[in-house]
Design a protein around this motif. Structure first.
Motif, PDB file in Angstrom:
ATOM      1  N   ILE A   1      -8.335  -1.656  -0.373  1.00 19.47           N
ATOM      2  CA  ILE A   1      -7.157  -2.487  -0.089  1.00 19.47           C
ATOM      3  C   ILE A   1      -7.564  -3.949   0.019  1.00 19.47           C
TER       4      ILE A   1
ATOM      5  N   VAL B   1       0.848  -1.184   0.000  1.00 22.38           N
ATOM      6  CA  VAL B   1       0.000   0.000   0.000  1.00 22.38           C
ATOM      7  C   VAL B   1       0.891   1.244   0.000  1.00 22.38           C
TER       8      VAL B   1
ATOM      9  N   TRP C   1       2.196  -6.023   6.723  1.00 25.63           N
ATOM     10  CA  TRP C   1       1.637  -5.117   7.735  1.00 25.63           C
ATOM     11  C   TRP C   1       2.347  -3.767   7.770  1.00 25.63           C
TER      12      TRP C   1
ATOM     13  N   THR D   1       2.990  -1.738   5.392  1.00 22.94           N
ATOM     14  CA  THR D   1       2.309  -0.724   4.587  1.00 22.94           C
ATOM     15  C   THR D   1       0.802  -0.689   4.799  1.00 22.94           C
ATOM     16  N   SER D   2       0.224  -1.752   5.313  1.00 18.83           N
ATOM     17  CA  SER D   2      -1.238  -1.783   5.454  1.00 18.83           C
ATOM     18  C   SER D   2      -1.701  -1.492   6.875  1.00 18.83           C
TER      19      SER D   2
ATOM     20  N   ALA E   1       0.042 -10.181   3.351  1.00 19.97           N
ATOM     21  CA  ALA E   1      -0.465  -8.881   3.792  1.00 19.97           C
ATOM     22  C   ALA E   1       0.670  -8.230   4.569  1.00 19.97           C
TER      23      ALA E   1
ATOM     24  N   ALA F   1      -9.737   1.190   3.315  1.00 16.95           N
ATOM     25  CA  ALA F   1      -9.573  -0.212   3.710  1.00 16.95           C
ATOM     26  C   ALA F   1     -10.354  -1.125   2.786  1.00 16.95           C
TER      27      ALA F   1
END
Length: 353
Positions: free
Chosen positions: A263, A244, A284, A286-287, A282, A260
């Protein structure tokens, strides 16, 4: 047959069908991706105990999305010594790290040997630690800077102890978008060629996609399709990692962070489209940790690792500078209803927590 039926029957979908998934009901899409995840991995969520090392931020390239390289928005230029890097490796080895992930800027001053020698020093001193190093963008830079072919650089990496390649530098493969956000950097065709050659050496790698900046949905689907095509030929990608985009301290001037909803839709669609890439990470960093945990319900089966320290995305606003404590990381996965499984860098299971 409806598109839903086609997906449930594990039939491969095409570009237009993949793009149309963005219009599907949010929870139905998540359900389809979750079914794919469960078929592959059940309730297991993988992670590893790793440390990111970013040895230098002096860069010959100027990418508009980057807040890490030393420039007008980041005047704090640095280059680590080998002694500093080895001190970090010694420290994390003493605390159980199984991998060092070494990526950084395209420094024209350090020399090719500076890169190769540190890989060899790590592998000689800590043969049990997996060295994941050099993005395809760095490989392209080193080849151009030192007058070598991709094959020569890749062979030198293998000779000096690099075990696998990270997936960075892929950004978005669409040439027009790529020209706007990172003109002068490795092209999409070159990126794919480097990974193809790496896979032909019997080595594995990851592949990323940077999204949430100026690209459109169709650019993301095109990106996934190119990955799927190469994976059909080489089977060399361990994991797909949608990154992201981080909005702070760079020149793209994208002010709104991606929702969200968008994403998670992109996560779910990538799990459905990339039927030949075994793992969906996933990331984490960047998200955010919280959204990465939710992504487990939308197809993701890997949360990367404890990381310990991270410089590149945190420079652009990500809350990742100091990693996550191992016990906390394991607890978060368990509390979200999944089974934490520690893995090595190529997804061999080490321990179920």
């Amino acid at each position: 047959m409806t598109l839903r039926d086609k997906i449930l029957a594990c039939e491969r979908i095409n570009f237009d069908e993949a793009l149309s998934l963005y219009e599907m009901d949010f929870f139905e899409l998540g359900e389809l991706a979750d079914a794919k995840r469960k078929a592959l991995h059940g309730k297991k969520t993988y992670f590893n105990i790793n440390r990111h090392i970013n040895p230098t931020n002096k860069c010959a390239d100027i990418c508009k999305f980057c807040a890490y390289s030393a420039n007008r928005k980041n005047p704090n230029e640095y280059t680590m010594t080998h002694e500093e890097i080895m001190s970090i490796v010694k420290d994390v080895d003493s605390r159980g790290a199984k991998e060092v992930h070494i990526v950084s800027a395209h420094n024209p001053d350090t020399g090719l040997e500076w890169y190769l020698e540190i890989f060899k020093k790590i592998k000689d001193a800590y043969p049990h630690i997996h060295v994941k190093a050099l993005t395809a963008a760095e490989v392209d830079f080193l080849a151009r800077e030192y007058g070598k072919t991709y094959d020569e650089i890749l062979d030198l990496m293998v000779e000096n102890g690099v075990d696998s390649m990270p997936g960075g530098g892929a950004e978005i493969f669409d040439e027009k978008v790529r020209s706007y956000i990172c003109k002068g950097k490795v092209t999409s065709d070159q990126w794919l060629e480097i990974h193809r050659k790496w896979h032909e050496r019997g080595k594995m790698s990851n592949v990323t996609m940077l999204f949430g900046h100026v690209e459109k949905r169709e650019h993301r689907i095109d990106h996934m399709m190119r990955i799927r095509n190469l994976q059909d030929k080489t089977k060399g990608f361990n994991a797909f990692i949608p990154l992201v985009y981080q909005t702070e301290n760079n020149y793209l001037k994208v002010t709104e962070f991606m929702t969200a909803n968008e994403i998670l839709k992109t996560m779910a669609i990538s799990r459905i489209v990339l039927d030949n890439v075994p793992n969906l990470k996933a990331y984490w960093v960047t998200s955010t940790v919280n959204l990465a945990l939710v992504a487990q319900e939308f197809g993701a089966n890997d949360l990367d690792g404890t990381i310990e320290k991270e410089s590149i995305n945190s420079a652009a606003g990500a809350k990742s500078a100091n990693g996550v404590n191992l016990e906390e990381f394991v607890g978060l996965i368990k509390n979200s209803g999944f089974t934490p499984v520690e893995r090595d860098s190529v997804y061999n299971e080490i321990k179920e927590w």
